[in-house]
Design an enzyme around this catalytic site. Structure first.
Site, short mmCIF file in Angstrom:
data_model
loop_
_atom_site.label_atom_id
_atom_site.label_comp_id
_atom_site.label_asym_id
_atom_site.label_seq_id
_atom_site.Cartn_x
_atom_site.Cartn_y
_atom_site.Cartn_z
N GLY A 192 0.61 -1.27 -0.09
CA GLY A 192 -0.12 0.04 -0.04
C GLY A 192 0.77 0.96 0.01
N HIS A 213 4.03 1.30 -7.99
CA HIS A 213 2.74 0.43 -7.96
C HIS A 213 1.78 0.65 -9.19
CE1 HIS A 213 3.89 0.85 -3.65
NE2 HIS A 213 4.13 -0.32 -3.66
N GLY A 258 8.09 -5.60 -8.89
CA GLY A 258 9.10 -4.40 -9.52
C GLY A 258 10.19 -4.57 -9.54
N LYS A 286 13.15 -2.65 -8.53
CA LYS A 286 13.72 -2.27 -7.89
C LYS A 286 14.27 -2.65 -6.44
CE LYS A 286 12.82 1.12 -4.38
NZ LYS A 286 12.15 0.63 -3.55
N ASP A 287 12.98 -3.89 -6.31
CA ASP A 287 13.88 -4.60 -5.42
C ASP A 287 14.16 -6.07 -6.21
OD1 ASP A 287 11.86 -3.61 -2.65
OD2 ASP A 287 10.34 -3.44 -4.63
N GLN A 290 14.26 -9.21 -4.17
CA GLN A 290 12.54 -10.09 -4.30
C GLN A 290 12.74 -10.87 -5.35
OE1 GLN A 290 9.61 -8.46 -1.86
NE2 GLN A 290 9.00 -7.60 -4.09
N SER A 331 9.34 4.74 -3.68
CA SER A 331 9.66 3.87 -2.94
C SER A 331 7.98 4.92 -1.69
CB SER A 331 10.47 3.83 -1.91
OG SER A 331 10.45 3.17 -0.78
N SER A 332 7.59 3.73 -1.05
CA SER A 332 6.66 4.53 -0.12
C SER A 332 7.89 5.04 0.59
CB SER A 332 5.92 3.06 0.49
OG SER A 332 4.88 2.45 -0.44
N ARG A 333 9.01 4.80 1.64
CA ARG A 333 9.45 5.01 2.08
C ARG A 333 10.13 6.40 1.59
NH1 ARG A 333 10.99 -1.07 2.68
NH2 ARG A 333 10.09 -1.52 5.33
P1 AMP Z 1 6.14 -2.67 -1.94
O1 AMP Z 1 4.37 -1.88 -1.54
O2 AMP Z 1 6.93 -1.82 -1.40
O3 AMP Z 1 6.39 -3.79 -1.20
O4 AMP Z 1 5.81 -2.97 -3.39
C1 AMP Z 1 5.23 -3.20 -3.84
C2 AMP Z 1 5.55 -4.11 -5.16
O5 AMP Z 1 5.78 -2.14 -5.77
C3 AMP Z 1 7.05 -4.49 -5.87
O6 AMP Z 1 6.70 -5.78 -6.60
C4 AMP Z 1 8.01 -3.63 -5.63
O7 AMP Z 1 9.14 -4.48 -6.24
C5 AMP Z 1 7.13 -2.71 -6.93
N1 AMP Z 1 7.94 -1.56 -6.53
C6 AMP Z 1 7.87 -0.39 -5.69
N2 AMP Z 1 8.43 0.00 -5.80
C7 AMP Z 1 9.10 0.59 -6.93
C8 AMP Z 1 9.41 1.29 -8.39
N3 AMP Z 1 9.79 2.18 -7.78
N4 AMP Z 1 9.29 1.38 -9.96
C9 AMP Z 1 8.57 -0.16 -9.79
N5 AMP Z 1 8.25 -1.33 -8.69
C10 AMP Z 1 8.03 -0.83 -7.71
#
Ligand code: AMP
Length: 281
Positions: free
Chosen positions: A31, A37, A147, A149-150, A153, A185-187
């Site tokens: 979220g 996302h 993504g 980005k990770d 993962q 990033s959400s962070r």
């Molecule tokens: P998260 O909510 O951070 O767990 O991310 C959910 C999904 O979004 C994961 O598959 C992440 O790799 C992807 N994601 C997060 N940030 C990015 C980004 N900047 N670009 C593309 N995908 C992303």
């Protein structure tokens, strides 16, 4: 678009969708959505009949002292953002339903989870693989979107799917960046204005090293030094790691003679950011 908290209700809905012969796309998230996302939602929307996004801040992938409690949560904001991408269902489970009392089963991918973020965040990937496999079992998606980005993962999840014969296609989409190239990033929301100004140094460092690599530098130490030198231009940045690993086993290399991932994790105060680029031979 429906928001479903209840597990039996989710299973019933996806069962019906499958019975109608429709394809299901799943975008797992924690979220607090951003363009990264949304890019996954858009890809999933265009390739599937029915689109499920999960929003779940998964407690078991956070270590002690990490930001589980503070992690930003705003369902209403996420609901509105995802509407434009035509999400059919948001799965928003409760922790007590995902991990009821007595819960005791975990998925562990060995090897790939021991370097990079796995070394700095013990137990993190065990939490990720466990929750993602549960989501796959609950949603039965044909395709699931993650993504780059990770990057670690994504590779760990690919290995899990391969090793456990999970019937789902994993689709990995490129990192979406802010105009100054900071990976979304959400962070990022935690950063102070000063830290936010300096955070793009992570990607700048990775890019400068990639440039050196393209000019012929193959020595991993030299490439990593370049990244560290640039990130050190920030007074606030504390490097967790800068590492170059091959992309099969994620083991560190001394020389870049095969496709490698150049990855960094950097702390700004208590905010830990990650980013990566590929070094393609
Ligand atoms: P998260 O909510 O951070 O767990 O991310 C959910 C999904 O979004 C994961 O598959 C992440 O790799 C992807 N994601 C997060 N940030 C990015 C980004 N900047 N670009 C593309 N995908 C992303």
């Amino acid at each position: 678009m429906e928001i479903v908290r209840d597990i039996p209700k989710l299973k019933e809905t996806v069962k019906k969708v499958r019975a109608e012969g429709k394809s299901i796309g799943l975008v797992p998230t924690m979220g607090y959505l951003h363009e990264g996302h949304l890019s996954l939602l858009q890809a999933a929307r265009s390739e599937n009949d029915f689109l499920v996004m999960s929003i779940f801040v998964n407690p078991i992938q956070f270590g002690a002292g990490e930001d589980y409690e503070e992690y930003p949560r705003d369902l209403e904001r996420d609901r509105e953002l995802s509407l434009s991408d035509g999400c059919d269902l948001i799965f928003y489970p409760e922790v007590r339903d995902m991990y009821p009392e007595g819960y005791s089963t975990f998925v562990e991918v060995e090897g790939l989870t021991e370097t990079l973020c796995g070394a700095s965040r013990p137990g993190h990937f065990r939490g990720v693989t466990t929750v993602v496999l549960k989501l796959f079992n609950l949603v039965s998606p044909h395709r699931a979107y993650f993504g780059q980005k990770d990057a670690q993962q994504a590779l760990v999840l690919k290995k899990m799917v391969e090793d456990l014969n999970v019937d789902v296609d994993l689709i990995i989409k490129p990192t979406v960046r802010e105009p100054d190239c900071l990976a979304m990033s959400s962070r990022n929301k935690y950063l102070t204005p000063e830290q936010r100004k300096e955070a793009p140094l992570i990607y700048r460092g990775l890019e400068e090293a990639r440039k050196l690599f393209r000019e012929g530098e193959r020595d991993a130490e030299q490439l990593k030094l370049k990244v560290k030198e640039i990130i050190s231009g920030s007074e606030e940045a504390l490097i967790d790691y800068v590492e170059i690993v091959e992309t099969r086993g994620l083991q560190p290399v001394k020389e870049v003679r095969q496709e490698c991932l150049l990855a960094a994790a950097v702390k700004f105060g208590s905010t830990r950011l990650i980013d990566n680029v590929m070094l393609e031979v």
